[in-house]
Write a protein that holds these residues in place. Structure first.
Motif, PDB file in Angstrom:
ATOM      1  N   ASP A 109       0.935  -1.319  -0.132  1.00 19.66           N
ATOM      2  CA  ASP A 109      -0.010   0.090   0.117  1.00 19.66           C
ATOM      3  C   ASP A 109       0.945   1.382  -0.086  1.00 19.66           C
ATOM      4  N   ASP A 110       1.932   1.138  -0.373  1.00 14.24           N
ATOM      5  CA  ASP A 110       3.206   2.316  -0.564  1.00 14.24           C
ATOM      6  C   ASP A 110       3.292   2.854   0.636  1.00 14.24           C
ATOM      7  N   ILE A 111       3.388   2.204   1.791  1.00 11.01           N
ATOM      8  CA  ILE A 111       3.365   2.614   3.135  1.00 11.01           C
ATOM      9  C   ILE A 111       5.009   3.225   3.244  1.00 11.01           C
ATOM     10  N   ALA A 112       5.241   4.346   3.660  1.00 14.60           N
ATOM     11  CA  ALA A 112       6.552   4.725   4.250  1.00 14.60           C
ATOM     12  C   ALA A 112       6.546   4.780   5.696  1.00 14.60           C
ATOM     13  N   GLY A 113       5.561   5.236   6.313  1.00 10.00           N
ATOM     14  CA  GLY A 113       5.518   5.309   7.753  1.00 10.00           C
ATOM     15  C   GLY A 113       4.251   4.951   8.572  1.00 10.00           C
ATOM     16  N   ILE A 114       4.066   4.576   9.673  1.00  6.12           N
ATOM     17  CA  ILE A 114       2.814   4.147  10.273  1.00  6.12           C
ATOM     18  C   ILE A 114       2.941   4.456  11.889  1.00  6.12           C
ATOM     19  N   SER A 115       1.783   4.688  12.487  1.00  6.33           N
ATOM     20  CA  SER A 115       1.722   5.043  13.846  1.00  6.33           C
ATOM     21  C   SER A 115       1.276   3.728  14.571  1.00  6.33           C
ATOM     22  N   ASN A 116       1.432   3.908  15.799  1.00  5.32           N
ATOM     23  CA  ASN A 116       0.352   3.122  16.773  1.00  5.32           C
ATOM     24  C   ASN A 116      -1.086   3.573  16.700  1.00  5.32           C
ATOM     25  N   ARG A 117      -1.877   2.991  17.516  1.00  6.36           N
ATOM     26  CA  ARG A 117      -3.232   3.332  17.477  1.00  6.36           C
ATOM     27  C   ARG A 117      -3.502   4.590  17.978  1.00  6.36           C
ATOM     28  N   ALA A 118      -2.572   4.894  19.207  1.00  8.64           N
ATOM     29  CA  ALA A 118      -2.869   6.372  19.821  1.00  8.64           C
ATOM     30  C   ALA A 118      -2.008   7.291  19.048  1.00  8.64           C
ATOM     31  N   GLY A 119      -1.202   7.038  18.142  1.00  7.63           N
ATOM     32  CA  GLY A 119      -0.624   8.081  17.096  1.00  7.63           C
ATOM     33  C   GLY A 119       0.677   8.753  17.960  1.00  7.63           C
ATOM     34  N   ASN A 120       1.132   8.049  19.251  1.00  5.06           N
ATOM     35  CA  ASN A 120       2.143   8.704  19.808  1.00  5.06           C
ATOM     36  C   ASN A 120       3.677   8.060  19.701  1.00  5.06           C
ATOM     37  N   VAL A 121       3.293   6.716  18.591  1.00  2.00           N
ATOM     38  CA  VAL A 121       4.659   5.950  18.308  1.00  2.00           C
ATOM     39  C   VAL A 121       4.452   5.812  16.921  1.00  2.00           C
ATOM     40  N   VAL A 122       5.498   6.441  16.176  1.00  2.00           N
ATOM     41  CA  VAL A 122       5.509   6.526  14.934  1.00  2.00           C
ATOM     42  C   VAL A 122       6.865   5.931  14.230  1.00  2.00           C
ATOM     43  N   GLY A 123       6.841   5.282  13.340  1.00  3.28           N
ATOM     44  CA  GLY A 123       8.019   4.623  12.561  1.00  3.28           C
ATOM     45  C   GLY A 123       8.073   4.988  10.991  1.00  3.28           C
ATOM     46  N   LEU A 124       9.242   5.500  10.468  1.00  2.00           N
ATOM     47  CA  LEU A 124       9.080   5.628   9.021  1.00  2.00           C
ATOM     48  C   LEU A 124      10.704   5.410   8.580  1.00  2.00           C
ATOM     49  N   MET A 125      10.566   4.713   7.341  1.00  3.65           N
ATOM     50  CA  MET A 125      12.072   4.448   6.632  1.00  3.65           C
ATOM     51  C   MET A 125      12.612   5.737   6.279  1.00  3.65           C
ATOM     52  N   PRO A 126      11.904   6.832   5.585  1.00  2.00           N
ATOM     53  CA  PRO A 126      12.787   7.908   5.196  1.00  2.00           C
ATOM     54  C   PRO A 126      13.432   8.761   6.329  1.00  2.00           C
ATOM     55  N   HIS A 127      14.487   9.473   5.953  1.00  2.29           N
ATOM     56  CA  HIS A 127      15.137  10.110   7.024  1.00  2.29           C
ATOM     57  C   HIS A 127      14.771  11.607   7.132  1.00  2.29           C
ATOM     58  N   PRO A 128      13.989  12.180   7.802  1.00  6.19           N
ATOM     59  CA  PRO A 128      13.715  13.454   8.004  1.00  6.19           C
ATOM     60  C   PRO A 128      14.864  14.423   8.398  1.00  6.19           C
ATOM     61  N   GLU A 129      15.538  13.824   9.268  1.00  9.46           N
ATOM     62  CA  GLU A 129      16.757  14.543   9.924  1.00  9.46           C
ATOM     63  C   GLU A 129      17.762  14.934   8.901  1.00  9.46           C
ATOM     64  N   ARG A 130      17.656  14.304   7.758  1.00 10.16           N
ATOM     65  CA  ARG A 130      18.498  14.668   6.499  1.00 10.16           C
ATOM     66  C   ARG A 130      17.863  15.630   5.559  1.00 10.16           C
ATOM     67  N   ALA A 131      16.668  16.154   5.803  1.00 12.25           N
ATOM     68  CA  ALA A 131      16.057  17.093   4.914  1.00 12.25           C
ATOM     69  C   ALA A 131      15.470  18.526   5.565  1.00 12.25           C
ATOM     70  N   MET A 132      16.680  18.949   6.204  1.00 16.72           N
ATOM     71  CA  MET A 132      16.544  20.276   7.279  1.00 16.72           C
ATOM     72  C   MET A 132      16.842  21.437   6.700  1.00 16.72           C
ATOM     73  N   SER A 133      17.389  21.365   5.387  1.00 16.75           N
ATOM     74  CA  SER A 133      17.913  22.654   4.696  1.00 16.75           C
ATOM     75  C   SER A 133      17.570  22.494   3.341  1.00 16.75           C
ATOM     76  N   SER A 134      17.339  23.697   2.556  1.00 20.07           N
ATOM     77  CA  SER A 134      17.115  23.511   1.083  1.00 20.07           C
ATOM     78  C   SER A 134      18.400  23.550   0.395  1.00 20.07           C
ATOM     79  N   LEU A 135      19.395  24.160   1.232  1.00 20.27           N
ATOM     80  CA  LEU A 135      20.698  24.117   0.516  1.00 20.27           C
ATOM     81  C   LEU A 135      21.387  22.872   0.383  1.00 20.27           C
TER      82      LEU A 135
END
Lengths: 225, 83
Positions: free
Chosen positions: A176-202
């Motif tokens: 289902d093209d899933i890159a990230g999911i959460s638990n039912r409550a929404g407070n636990v999240v996992g994703l394969m992509p790296h948001p910490e490497r996309a912090m600057s347009s530079l």
């Protein structure tokens, strides 16, 4: 939220990137070794990318038995925000904190490239500052990112709005093209992509900002979107 | 008694097996035609102290389900290893 623990397993390698990214948003980030038994002093916990315990057996399989994991379970059960990035996502599934599993990419290719993600839910701590339908360019860097689960689990994920991010162009065969999911409550999240490497347009993309700002509970930043 | 045990871990039916299908696709180019349903898995060999073969297998199955396999995607089959 101000104080975040970044858990370091033997073999983690994205802990400094994650800590630097969080600190750039005004949080204090503390590297916490996997032998720690208490996380209650923190407002949030990040499991960073890398190869915890060498990824021997299966990615995340041995990390699941690290002492810090019982503390993490307590932290998550109390509603604390938990974010697993890449290898951290694999650890969360192996530990049973998130459903499903990550297996080898379709085509057995190691993938290291930017991907366009589509926000599928804003009910999670990671996506609460974004809008459904937002497209974010975030890099992936993995061999085992092919999200897999059985039909019943998939139905539950969709019905409970637990699919957080989808790939626009599925790179790895994820169900289902899933890159990230959460638990039912929404407070636990996992994703394969790296948001910490996309912090600057530079450096290619600043689209990780809206995700990590959401995780830290900050208002969405003006990013020209 | 000390029993030699083998554990075979394979992906569950219905779970895509990228390694198995890549191997299968490459076989015809090597001249191996007519080979189907290739599945890749893992083999573990170890010894267990137990009072009976059944007890050894029970221990093996427990640890196979807990650690050696991920029951979400894999099956683990335990048997007594032959020397």
């Amino acid at each position: 939220m101000t104080s975040v623990a970044v858990v370091v397993f033997p073999g983690s390698n994205c802990e400094y990137d994650a800590a630097r990214a969080l600190e750039s948003l005004g949080a204090s980030a503390t590297l916490v070794f996997h032998s720690a038994q208490d996380l209650s002093a923190f407002d949030g916990v990040v499991l960073p990318g890398g190869f915890a315990h060498g990824d021997y057996l299966r990615p995340g399989a041995l990390a699941r038995f690290s002492p810090v994991m019982s503390a993490l379970e307590r932290f998550a059960a109390g509603g604390g925000p938990v974010l697993g990035i890449c290898n951290g996502f694999q650890v969360l599934t192996e530990a049973g904190l998130l459903p499903g599993a990550l297996q080898k990419n379709r085509g057995l290719t190691f993938l290291c490239q930017p991907e366009t993600l589509v926000v599928a839910s804003t009910r999670s701590v990671l996506t609460r500052a974004a809008n459904v339908g937002d497209e974010l360019v975030i890099p992936i860097n993995h061999f085992s990112g092919n999200y897999t689960c059985d039909d019943a689990t998939h139905r539950e994920l969709v019905e409970n709005d637990q699919v957080v991010l989808r790939y626009r162009d599925n790179p790895n065969g994820s169900r289902d093209d899933i890159a990230g999911i959460s638990n039912r409550a929404g407070n636990v999240v996992g994703l394969m992509p790296h948001p910490e490497r996309a912090m600057s347009s530079l450096l290619g993309s600043a689209d990780g900002l809206v995700l990590l700002r959401g995780f830290l509970g900050l208002e969405p930043a003006f990013s020209g979107r | 008694m000390n029993y030699a045990v083998r554990v075979d871990v394979t992906l569950r039916t219905g779970i895509a097996d990228p390694a198995g299908s890549t191997i299968e696709r490459s076989l015809p180019t090597l001249g191996f035609d007519g080979v189907h349903r290739v599945r890749a898995g893992k083999l573990f060999l170890f010894e267990v102290d137990a009072s009976s073969p059944d007890e050894a297998l029970l221990t093996a199955q427990k640890l196979a389900d807990r650690l050696l396999s991920n029951p979400v995607i894999e099956d683990a089959r335990c048997s007594l290893a032959e020397d």
